[in-house]
Design a protein around this motif. Structure first.
Motif, short mmCIF file in Angstrom:
data_model
loop_
_atom_site.label_atom_id
_atom_site.label_comp_id
_atom_site.label_asym_id
_atom_site.label_seq_id
_atom_site.Cartn_x
_atom_site.Cartn_y
_atom_site.Cartn_z
N UNK A 221 -72.46 24.62 26.57
CA UNK A 221 -71.82 25.73 25.86
C UNK A 221 -70.70 25.24 24.94
N UNK A 222 -70.61 25.86 23.77
CA UNK A 222 -69.44 25.71 22.90
C UNK A 222 -68.55 26.93 23.10
N UNK B 59 -71.28 21.98 13.82
CA UNK B 59 -72.37 21.32 14.53
C UNK B 59 -71.74 20.32 15.50
N UNK B 60 -71.40 20.80 16.68
CA UNK B 60 -70.71 19.98 17.67
C UNK B 60 -71.74 19.19 18.47
N UNK B 61 -71.61 17.87 18.50
CA UNK B 61 -72.74 17.03 18.90
C UNK B 61 -72.34 15.82 19.73
N UNK B 62 -73.35 15.33 20.46
CA UNK B 62 -73.30 14.01 21.08
C UNK B 62 -74.63 13.35 20.72
N UNK B 63 -74.70 12.89 19.49
CA UNK B 63 -75.95 12.44 18.87
C UNK B 63 -76.38 11.11 19.47
N UNK C 174 -70.18 18.59 24.90
CA UNK C 174 -69.80 17.95 26.15
C UNK C 174 -68.42 17.30 26.04
N UNK C 175 -67.51 17.96 25.35
CA UNK C 175 -66.16 17.40 25.19
C UNK C 175 -65.44 17.28 26.52
N UNK D 207 -62.40 24.72 19.22
CA UNK D 207 -63.81 24.80 19.62
C UNK D 207 -64.16 23.51 20.34
N UNK D 208 -64.76 23.63 21.52
CA UNK D 208 -65.09 22.44 22.29
C UNK D 208 -66.30 22.69 23.16
#
Length: 270
Positions: free
Chosen positions: A96-97, A172-176, A41-42, A80-81
């Motif tokens: 989506x990435x 591992x693109x995240x919003x933890x 969610x960048x 990558x975003x």
């Protein structure tokens, strides 16, 4: 190869989020990074996923992705975003990435498989799961990168599928989501996925207050590098195919395993 980890504090101002990614990509490129990864969610983020995500969703050739491709081209990096992609359903989008090369071309797109219906959240109410569970990888700079998003990290079979598909670096693109023990779990799971697959794991996270921060690059032996704190920031770190190969020679788990990832035994091994 040097890569950048861009820890954002994204919000609902898409233009401001894109401007932050532009600045971070420029800073990482100045330090020699050839690829820069940003969080889930960048391009658009809120504390709780709601109907506004579907409202702002765009196709992968829409204005947001055109802007991201332009950032990649402008700074000569792969990028990558996390974006909110239109799904064809009016009330749900894809999480989506999107990966772009230095020429601005689309290298890969990964739609999140495991949606965060946990801790009182219901991501699936507004986000549509990927129609396919096939691993998504792309090659760049002499390395193979695998893509996963946030909650996916809790499902080790996806990481194993990505490593089987050739991934040497897992993004591992995240919003933890914050909460009790969540930072410890985040750092433990990134390390576990790295150790059990003999690969790098780049855990790139949103900053507080929406997320926990602590973006980190874990090497194939489980050693953390370039761990960020809680501020919005960018860091660069080296990754090496030779290091992955050396660790996999030392621990030849893929050759030795006796169970198939989807159940049952591997042919000729029992």
């Amino acid at each position: 190869m040097r890569m950048g980890l861009g820890q954002l504090e994204s919000g609902t101002d898409i233009a401001a989020n894109l401007a932050a990614m532009d600045r971070f990509a420029a800073a990482a490129a100045a330090e020699g990074a050839r690829l820069v990864a940003f969080p889930e969610y960048a391009s658009y983020e809120k504390k709780v996923v709601d109907a506004s995500f579907a409202a702002v969703a765009e196709p992968l050739d829409g204005p947001v992705c055109i802007a991201l491709a332009g950032i990649a081209q402008r700074h000569g990096v792969a990028l990558v975003a996390g974006v909110v992609e239109a799904s064809g359903e009016p009330d749900r989008a894809y999480n989506t990435l999107a990966a772009f090369g230095p020429d601005g071309g689309l290298l890969a797109a990964y739609r999140k498989i495991h949606l965060f219906d946990a801790q009182g959240f219901s991501e699936s109410r507004f986000i549509k799961p990927a129609p396919s569970a096939e691993p998504v990888v792309f090659d760049f700079g002499g390395l193979t990168f695998g893509l996963m998003t946030c909650y996916d990290l809790r499902f080790p079979e996806l990481a194993r599928g990505l490593s089987d598909a050739g991934a040497e670096v897992l993004l591992a693109c995240s919003s933890w989501v914050p909460g009790e023990h969540k930072v410890r779990q985040w750092l433990s799971l990134t390390a576990a996925r790295a150790i059990e697959n003999g690969m790098y794991v780049a855990g790139v996270c949103q900053a507080p207050p929406i997320s926990v921060g602590h973006s980190v690059l874990v090497d194939p032996m489980g050693v953390p590098h370039a761990e960020l704190g809680t501020d919005s920031a960018v860091a660069t770190v080296e990754v090496s195919a030779d290091t992955v190969a050396a660790v996999r020679r030392q621990f030849p788990m893929f050759r030795q395993r006796r169970l198939h990832p989807h159940g049952g035994s591997l042919p000729g091994q029992l």
